[in-house]
Design an enzyme around this catalytic site. Sequence first.
Site, PDB file in Angstrom:
ATOM      1  N   GLN A 276       7.380   4.337  17.478  1.00  0.00           N
ATOM      2  CA  GLN A 276       6.987   5.654  18.000  1.00  0.00           C
ATOM      3  C   GLN A 276       6.583   5.609  19.464  1.00  0.00           C
ATOM      4  O   GLN A 276       6.454   6.659  20.096  1.00  0.00           O
ATOM      5  CB  GLN A 276       5.857   6.252  17.156  1.00  0.00           C
ATOM      6  CG  GLN A 276       4.544   5.482  17.262  1.00  0.00           C
ATOM      7  CD  GLN A 276       3.490   5.964  16.284  1.00  0.00           C
ATOM      8  OE1 GLN A 276       3.576   5.728  15.086  1.00  0.00           O
ATOM      9  NE2 GLN A 276       2.463   6.636  16.796  1.00  0.00           N
ATOM     10  N   CYS A 282       3.433   9.636  14.559  1.00  0.00           N
ATOM     11  CA  CYS A 282       3.566   8.928  13.274  1.00  0.00           C
ATOM     12  C   CYS A 282       3.973   9.872  12.147  1.00  0.00           C
ATOM     13  O   CYS A 282       4.742   9.504  11.263  1.00  0.00           O
ATOM     14  CB  CYS A 282       2.257   8.237  12.923  1.00  0.00           C
ATOM     15  SG  CYS A 282       0.863   9.368  12.803  1.00  0.00           S
ATOM     16  N   HIS A 418      -3.601   8.255  10.391  1.00  0.00           N
ATOM     17  CA  HIS A 418      -2.275   7.692  10.639  1.00  0.00           C
ATOM     18  C   HIS A 418      -1.378   7.954   9.439  1.00  0.00           C
ATOM     19  O   HIS A 418      -1.808   7.779   8.296  1.00  0.00           O
ATOM     20  CB  HIS A 418      -2.404   6.188  10.890  1.00  0.00           C
ATOM     21  CG  HIS A 418      -1.145   5.522  11.336  1.00  0.00           C
ATOM     22  ND1 HIS A 418      -0.306   6.051  12.306  1.00  0.00           N
ATOM     23  CD2 HIS A 418      -0.565   4.348  10.950  1.00  0.00           C
ATOM     24  CE1 HIS A 418       0.719   5.239  12.481  1.00  0.00           C
ATOM     25  NE2 HIS A 418       0.593   4.202  11.679  1.00  0.00           N
TER      26      HIS A 418
END
Length: 471
Positions: A276, A282, A418
């Site tokens: 990324q 993410c 995340h």
Amino acid sequence: MAAALRFNPLLFLALAVSVALGIDLKRPLFPAPGSPIGLQDSDPGLRKALQFAEERYNRGSNAMHLRRVSRLISATKQVVKGIRYSLTVELSNTQCKKSATLRTCDFYPEAHSLKTEVCLFEVWDIPWEGTSTLLKQKCEPKMDPELEETNKIEDWSAQAEEVESMKLLGQFKEFMVKYNKGYSTQEGTADRRLKIFHENLKTAEKLQSLDQGSAEYGVTKFSDLTVEEFRSVYLNPMLSQWTQHRELKRAPPAAQPAPDSWDWREHGAVNPVKNQGMCGSCWAFSVIGNIEGQWFLKNGSLISLSEQELVDCDGVDKACRGGLPSNAYEAIEKLGGVETENDYSYTGHKQKCDFTSGKVVAYINSSVEIDKDEKEIAAWLAEHGPLSVALNAFAMQFYRKGVSHPFKIFCNPWMIDHAVLLVGYGARKGVPFWAIKNSWGEDYGEQGYYYLYRGSNACGINKMASSAVVN
Ligand SMILES: *[C@@H]1O[C@H](CO)[C@@H](O)[C@H](O)[C@H]1NC(C)=O
Ligand SMILES: *[C@@H]1O[C@H](CO)[C@@H](O)[C@H](O)[C@H]1NC(C)=O
């Protein structure tokens, strides 16, 4: 121990977290550590700790010969949720080759063949769990005998400190080379990064000493970033609002109980690890990874799909500043599908939406949320494909390999930041794990993967499992 803790930013974080959660701080997390005490040769645990250190040392060294402890310089122990031994010893070559089966391992009679090293070991022994962990190993060649004569044993601590800073500089240099880090020549930049690197090593040691799994923490490609920098560049602040996200339809329960283990990588449903970059996207990688799997299971071909399409065209989410999988599924449904990675390539920053419906190669029809029970998540995954999940990624900055099982206070399950892809599960030497595909490149963790303990809802891994549905 107490002095080391006093300036630890992690502890402050832990305290801040505890305050935020209203945890009673007067109740200690574990008994206060005792002070170090010197040990006699006859101490029953000492021999065992020395043998353990020796065995680990030999296992990790490239030397041709086995080395044994030739002199014990000093030994202390300290009660820290178990016993922590600090051992300073000399190790010398024996005449045994490592591969030799016959083990009459005498030392060499000639001093120059001994190639003696002075090593500091820290061994953490938890007798009631039957485990020993090597927390630290620092070795330096022994100085010339003439030089050593003038070096009284009292100088050891000063010498050890010097050895330590040399070692730190060595590690930092190695890190800079390995990850191709160039720092601006502006005064103080490299200095500041070295300080952060040092702090991060200490944090990694702390995580290491309290890890309940089999993980190794230490130098990673993020070792020169403060926890704050790391969070703001690589993590996803929008996930912290997960409790307010759009309710997804509940997935129907899995038809069968979960098999003992499952890995979608062995069934062709998972593309290679992507990166990324310096962008908090993410969520797009997590969702696209799931759709790649769903499309593979529907269509039979594994196609690499476009994350950039989501970064540019999902108007509800915030591109590099975070997003929610639930919004991303909806955006793809509205757009009418996904283009390939090749047609709509990743740039790592937000651009004008360049979506063309003529280039769509995969579509989804809806999305579902999976139950929060880890057994059900496993059963669902084995039946339906890789899943989008989210977790608290604090420990991930420092993770190198093994099954990570951070102490809960370092991995608050309510502070999710995340999104990743769950591709499988199983057990390693009896430690149950989730195999997690990350999006930080293949040079992160184990070939781009993070392995997390399974069975205790560790780091909130069960909170946000979801999947696209292709009819
Ligand atoms: C699979 O997807 C490709 C690309 O969208 C399509 O051309 C092909 O017909 C599909 N095959 C099946 C069996 O659905
Ligand atoms: C699923 O979505 C595709 C693309 O939007 C559409 O062509 C198809 O008819 C949908 N399938 C069902 C069963 O609704």
